[in-house]
Scaffold this active site. Structure first.
Site, PDB file in Angstrom:
ATOM      1  N   SER A  13      11.056  59.239-102.254  1.00  0.00           N
ATOM      2  CA  SER A  13      11.745  59.292-103.543  1.00  0.00           C
ATOM      3  C   SER A  13      13.258  59.252-103.392  1.00  0.00           C
ATOM      4  CB  SER A  13      11.327  60.557-104.300  1.00  0.00           C
ATOM      5  OG  SER A  13       9.943  60.547-104.555  1.00  0.00           O
ATOM      6  N   ALA A  14      13.789  60.010-102.441  1.00  0.00           N
ATOM      7  CA  ALA A  14      15.236  60.042-102.239  1.00  0.00           C
ATOM      8  C   ALA A  14      15.730  58.804-101.495  1.00  0.00           C
ATOM      9  CB  ALA A  14      15.630  61.313-101.485  1.00  0.00           C
ATOM     10  N   GLU A  34      11.044  53.309 -92.440  1.00  0.00           N
ATOM     11  CA  GLU A  34       9.845  54.006 -92.913  1.00  0.00           C
ATOM     12  C   GLU A  34       8.763  53.955 -91.847  1.00  0.00           C
ATOM     13  OE1 GLU A  34       6.952  55.987 -94.401  1.00  0.00           O
ATOM     14  OE2 GLU A  34       8.915  55.980 -95.400  1.00  0.00           O
ATOM     15  N   HIS A 474       5.562  70.976-103.386  1.00  0.00           N
ATOM     16  CA  HIS A 474       6.892  70.815-103.983  1.00  0.00           C
ATOM     17  C   HIS A 474       7.910  71.529-103.102  1.00  0.00           C
ATOM     18  CE1 HIS A 474       4.835  70.541-108.232  1.00  0.00           C
ATOM     19  NE2 HIS A 474       4.655  69.450-107.507  1.00  0.00           N
TER      20      HIS A 474
END
Length: 539
Positions: A13-14, A34, A474
């Protein structure tokens, strides 16, 4: 050896937001690295299809978790491949509350207050529902859509939530509210998952100054004379070295970013020396301060309505799959619970600490799964409440198990190490029971499946909750921003203390948890960090 202005480690996401923003200037040569693949599987674009690939190592990275007495054995999995966890998560979108970010600013993190972060959210959001609050973004890269589920059960849930202190709101992401509203998802208007890769990188991947490396595992950061100079990677069994003329940015996630820092000689000195790693920066907070939302659900039998379980079993599942591929609609176009509620157990309506949700859907209980493993979906209609305690006080850790980059670190969640969190689990459990007992749901609530309505003793409830509670995945805090080198890893501009040209930009730099799911906040943190990085380049 290729040289880049910016090397971003991790395309989650970042990392995807950073890749977009830093490569927007054609003079910046950017590498995005990645470990996984391209994540173009149809069960990823179909939000409801991720359960079919759950646990597949091509799409998930597994981390062993320290066993705690009285709790079931855990293995945490985060996303792997382009988009990271945004490619395999439940797509639930919440930005957190102003008090979360203002708290960071109040503790000396200049430029991280709500005014700055709200602007970052608005820049990348594309939310077009007519009920949107005035601060929402429209026209950004990330499409967000609300739940479309309609049924008498939904209406009854909305009424029950309101009776229990969560009045209906048109936009559940509005800042500083208590209430209930339609859940919002990172799913686009065609019904496809809006992962960070799909939103921020795929549209600009042809930029000549952006190089994307997949199936490439970073082993460590190279550091010379106190400055990061690049990364050493493994790709197709061969070593690959990338050089950084500007900066290396860790965006590998709350577990992998501190792991890579420690492998690179940045962390608690004694622990690194014990593993034979040369200490380049003695920062004892690396891998410490791990916080996560505790999560669990409470299910009831569902009389008077068929529920949605049957939509994911047998011939209906095939019908819904066909509907999805033809129209982008139906149960498989959304995943998760259609109604979200936010409420404060501490008497502060502008800063809720409990996040609750519900759906006419139920999984098999923990006890049922233990007795007979198999599909977690039960054919018997059910109604489930689920939620999080949003401000845990317990803190865990991420610790290297060896100097080999292939060995996963050990995760110690330390859930309930602070008694306050155990009490909040009880508060959430009792809230679920209160909502279920509301007259509005009288026609839709049957027997409580676990632990059962007859279980009222606090000790007995806690015994069952210990089996039910799990990490919300989270995670935050393991490379926390701050000014004290004993308790933080990065400064207010996301720079690693004591090492030049090295930053961390992901949820690990959040010094305290945010009041909601972390996918959206991770993107906002990256949006803000990109501004700081580009400012520093001009300085």
């Amino acid at each position: 050896m290729d040289t880049f202005d910016y090397i971003i480690v991790g395309a989650g996401s970042a990392g995807c937001v950073l890749a977009n923003r830093l490569s927007a200037d054609p003079s910046n040569r950017v590498a995005l690295i990645e470990d996984g693949g391209d994540n173009q599987h149809p069960f990823i674009s179909m939000a409801g299809g991720f359960v079919k690939i759950m646990g597949n190592p091509a799409y998930f990275r597994a981390f062993p978790v320290k066993q705690q007495p009285g709790r079931r054995k855990e293995m945490h999995v985060y996303g792997r491949g382009l988009g990271g966890s945004s490619a395999i998560n439940g797509t639930w979108y919440l930005p957190g509350m102003p008090a979360d970010y203002d708290g960071w600013a109040d503790h000396g993190l200049t430029g991280w207050g709500w005014d700055e972060i709200a602007r970052c959210f608005a820049r990348f959001e594309d939310y077009r529902d007519p009920g949107a609050h005035p601060g929402r973004g429209r026209g950004g890269e990330l499409q967000i859509t609300p739940s479309t589920y309609i049924s008498p059960v939904f209406d009854a849930l909305a009424a029950a939530f309101a009776h229990q202190g969560m009045p209906w709101v048109s936009d559940i992401t509005a800042p500083g509210i208590t209430g209930a509203g339609r859940s919002q998802y990172t799913v686009d208007r065609r019904g496809k998952r809006a992962s960070a890769y799909e939103a921020f990188v795929k549209p600009i991947k042809s930029r000549p100054n952006l190089a994307i490396f997949t199936q490439t595992r970073v082993k460590r950061v190279t550091i010379a004379d106190g400055r990061a100079t690049g990364v050493i990677c493994e790709r197709d069994g061969q070593e690959l070295i990338l050089a950084a003329s500007g900066e290396v940015i860790m965006s590998a996630g709350v577990y992998s970013s501190p792991q890579l820092l420690q492998l690179s000689g940045i962390g608690g000195g004694a622990a690194l020396q014990a593993l034979g790693i040369d200490v380049l920066a003695d920062l004892p907070a690396v891998g410490r301060n791990l916080a996560d939302h505790q999560k669990f659900g409470l299910s009831f039998d569902l009389p008077g309505h068929p529920g949605t379980n049957r939509e994911f079993i047998g011939w209906r599942l095939y019908r819904n799959a066909m509907r999805y591929f033809l129209t982008g609609t139906g149960p498989l176009a959304r995943v998760g619970m259609p109604i979200t509620g936010l409420i404060s157990s501490e008497g502060n309506p502008e800063w809720p600490d409990l996040q609750v949700a519900a759906a006419p859907f139920a999984m098999r209980t923990v006890n049922e799964m233990a007795a007979q493993p198999g599909s977690p979906i039960t054919a018997k209609p059910g109604l489930t409440f689920s939620g999080y305690h949003l401000r845990p006080r317990s803190r865990g850790s991420v610790t290297l198990t060896s100097s080999d980059y292939r060995d996963a670190p050990l995760i110690d969640m330390a859930i309930w190490s602070d008694h306050y969190d155990q009490q909040k689990a009880l508060d959430l459990f009792r809230l679920f029971r209160k909502i279920a007992a509301d007259p509005a749901l009288a026609g839709f609530i049957g027997a409580e499946r676990m632990p059962g309505a007859e279980v009222e003793d606090e000790a007995a409830i806690l015994s069952d909750l210990a089996k039910m509670v799990e990490a919300g995945l989270h995670g935050t805090g393991t490379c926390a921003m701050g000014n004290d080198l004993r308790t933080s890893v990065t400064d207010e501009r996301t720079r690693v203390h004591g090492i030049g040209g090295l930053r961390v930009v992901d949820c690990s730099i959040m010094p305290t948890p945010v009041s909601g799911n972390t996918n959206g906040p991770a993107m906002a943190v990256a949006e803000r960090a990109a501004e700081l990085i580009l400012e520093d380049r001009k300085a």
